[in-house]
Motif scaffolding. Structure first.
Motif, PDB file in Angstrom:
ATOM      1  N   GLU A   1       0.830  -1.209   0.000  1.00  0.00           N
ATOM      2  CA  GLU A   1       0.000   0.000   0.000  1.00  0.00           C
ATOM      3  C   GLU A   1       0.864   1.258   0.000  1.00  0.00           C
ATOM      4  O   GLU A   1       0.541   2.233  -0.680  1.00  0.00           O
ATOM      5  CB  GLU A   1      -0.923  -0.003   1.221  1.00  0.00           C
ATOM      6  CG  GLU A   1      -2.044  -1.006   1.127  1.00  0.00           C
ATOM      7  CD  GLU A   1      -2.878  -1.056   2.395  1.00  0.00           C
ATOM      8  OE1 GLU A   1      -2.555  -0.349   3.381  1.00  0.00           O
ATOM      9  OE2 GLU A   1      -3.860  -1.809   2.415  1.00  0.00           O
ATOM     10  N   GLN A   2       1.955   1.234   0.744  1.00  0.00           N
ATOM     11  CA  GLN A   2       2.859   2.387   0.787  1.00  0.00           C
ATOM     12  C   GLN A   2       3.485   2.635  -0.587  1.00  0.00           C
ATOM     13  O   GLN A   2       3.573   3.776  -1.046  1.00  0.00           O
ATOM     14  CB  GLN A   2       3.954   2.169   1.836  1.00  0.00           C
ATOM     15  CG  GLN A   2       4.943   3.296   1.961  1.00  0.00           C
ATOM     16  CD  GLN A   2       4.305   4.571   2.477  1.00  0.00           C
ATOM     17  OE1 GLN A   2       3.299   4.534   3.177  1.00  0.00           O
ATOM     18  NE2 GLN A   2       4.880   5.706   2.123  1.00  0.00           N
TER      19      GLN A   2
ATOM     20  N   GLU B   1       2.201   1.809  -3.465  1.00  0.00           N
ATOM     21  CA  GLU B   1       1.141   2.323  -4.335  1.00  0.00           C
ATOM     22  C   GLU B   1       0.898   3.814  -4.082  1.00  0.00           C
ATOM     23  O   GLU B   1       0.701   4.584  -5.018  1.00  0.00           O
ATOM     24  CB  GLU B   1      -0.160   1.540  -4.132  1.00  0.00           C
ATOM     25  CG  GLU B   1      -0.171   0.183  -4.775  1.00  0.00           C
ATOM     26  CD  GLU B   1      -0.071   0.277  -6.284  1.00  0.00           C
ATOM     27  OE1 GLU B   1      -0.758   1.119  -6.894  1.00  0.00           O
ATOM     28  OE2 GLU B   1       0.713  -0.510  -6.853  1.00  0.00           O
ATOM     29  N   ARG B   2       0.914   4.220  -2.830  1.00  0.00           N
ATOM     30  CA  ARG B   2       0.723   5.642  -2.518  1.00  0.00           C
ATOM     31  C   ARG B   2       1.870   6.477  -3.075  1.00  0.00           C
ATOM     32  O   ARG B   2       1.664   7.570  -3.600  1.00  0.00           O
ATOM     33  CB  ARG B   2       0.625   5.854  -1.006  1.00  0.00           C
ATOM     34  CG  ARG B   2      -0.737   5.509  -0.444  1.00  0.00           C
ATOM     35  CD  ARG B   2      -0.915   6.049   0.953  1.00  0.00           C
ATOM     36  NE  ARG B   2       0.042   5.499   1.905  1.00  0.00           N
ATOM     37  CZ  ARG B   2      -0.162   4.431   2.662  1.00  0.00           C
ATOM     38  NH1 ARG B   2      -1.306   3.794   2.586  1.00  0.00           N
ATOM     39  NH2 ARG B   2       0.763   4.008   3.497  1.00  0.00           N
ATOM     40  N   GLU B   3       3.091   5.942  -2.978  1.00  0.00           N
ATOM     41  CA  GLU B   3       4.247   6.653  -3.519  1.00  0.00           C
ATOM     42  C   GLU B   3       4.145   6.784  -5.039  1.00  0.00           C
ATOM     43  O   GLU B   3       4.492   7.817  -5.597  1.00  0.00           O
ATOM     44  CB  GLU B   3       5.545   5.928  -3.146  1.00  0.00           C
ATOM     45  CG  GLU B   3       5.943   6.069  -1.703  1.00  0.00           C
ATOM     46  CD  GLU B   3       6.373   7.466  -1.331  1.00  0.00           C
ATOM     47  OE1 GLU B   3       7.004   8.151  -2.156  1.00  0.00           O
ATOM     48  OE2 GLU B   3       6.060   7.879  -0.196  1.00  0.00           O
TER      49      GLU B   3
ATOM     50  N   ASN C   1       1.454   6.936  -6.869  1.00  0.00           N
ATOM     51  CA  ASN C   1       0.328   7.755  -7.284  1.00  0.00           C
ATOM     52  C   ASN C   1       0.378   9.195  -6.781  1.00  0.00           C
ATOM     53  O   ASN C   1      -0.616   9.910  -6.889  1.00  0.00           O
ATOM     54  CB  ASN C   1      -0.985   7.104  -6.841  1.00  0.00           C
ATOM     55  CG  ASN C   1      -1.197   5.767  -7.505  1.00  0.00           C
ATOM     56  OD1 ASN C   1      -0.744   5.547  -8.618  1.00  0.00           O
ATOM     57  ND2 ASN C   1      -1.862   4.866  -6.818  1.00  0.00           N
ATOM     58  N   LYS C   2       1.517   9.616  -6.265  1.00  0.00           N
ATOM     59  CA  LYS C   2       1.616  10.992  -5.774  1.00  0.00           C
ATOM     60  C   LYS C   2       1.639  11.978  -6.938  1.00  0.00           C
ATOM     61  O   LYS C   2       2.233  11.731  -7.975  1.00  0.00           O
ATOM     62  CB  LYS C   2       2.878  11.175  -4.939  1.00  0.00           C
ATOM     63  CG  LYS C   2       2.747  10.611  -3.558  1.00  0.00           C
ATOM     64  CD  LYS C   2       3.906  11.002  -2.712  1.00  0.00           C
ATOM     65  CE  LYS C   2       3.719  10.440  -1.313  1.00  0.00           C
ATOM     66  NZ  LYS C   2       4.822  10.786  -0.463  1.00  0.00           N
TER      67      LYS C   2
ATOM     68  N   ASP D   1       1.957  16.996  -4.312  1.00  0.00           N
ATOM     69  CA  ASP D   1       2.309  16.235  -3.104  1.00  0.00           C
ATOM     70  C   ASP D   1       3.823  16.146  -2.941  1.00  0.00           C
ATOM     71  O   ASP D   1       4.358  16.310  -1.842  1.00  0.00           O
ATOM     72  CB  ASP D   1       1.718  14.824  -3.164  1.00  0.00           C
ATOM     73  CG  ASP D   1       0.209  14.834  -3.136  1.00  0.00           C
ATOM     74  OD1 ASP D   1      -0.371  15.799  -2.585  1.00  0.00           O
ATOM     75  OD2 ASP D   1      -0.398  13.861  -3.651  1.00  0.00           O
TER      76      ASP D   1
END
Length: 90
Positions: free
Chosen positions: A65-66, A68-70, A72-73, A77
């Motif tokens: 999940e981390q 994926e968040r990185e 999609n920034k 951001d």
């Protein structure tokens, strides 16, 4: 109506209860008791392995999940997270 008489309870002596208390281990054969202890130990180890596996899966999920968040920034951001200041490069 007739009055009911209260039954008086006699105090139970501690020594009598200790003599009368019988444990399960007293009835079981030592071999059977040893087998039960081994089975309990095996079940505990299996449960510990299962919990460790769940912890590892949870950690892997959090890492995924981390990442994926990185990925999609947005540029905004990334800019907010940056500690660079344009004044330093003036």
């Amino acid at each position: 109506m007739a009055k009911k008489q209260k039954q008086q309870r006699q105090p139970v002596r501690k020594a009598e209860t200790e003599k009368e208390s019988v444990r399960l281990g007293d009835f079981l054969n030592t071999d059977i008791l040893q087998q039960l202890k081994q089975k309990q130990k095996a079940l505990q180890e299996e449960q510990d392995k299962q919990q460790e596996k769940q912890r590892a899966e949870e950690l892997e999920r959090k890492k995924r999940e981390q990442r994926e968040r990185e990925k999609n920034k947005t540029f905004e951001d990334l800019l907010k997270e940056s500690n660079l200041s344009w004044k330093d490069f003036k």
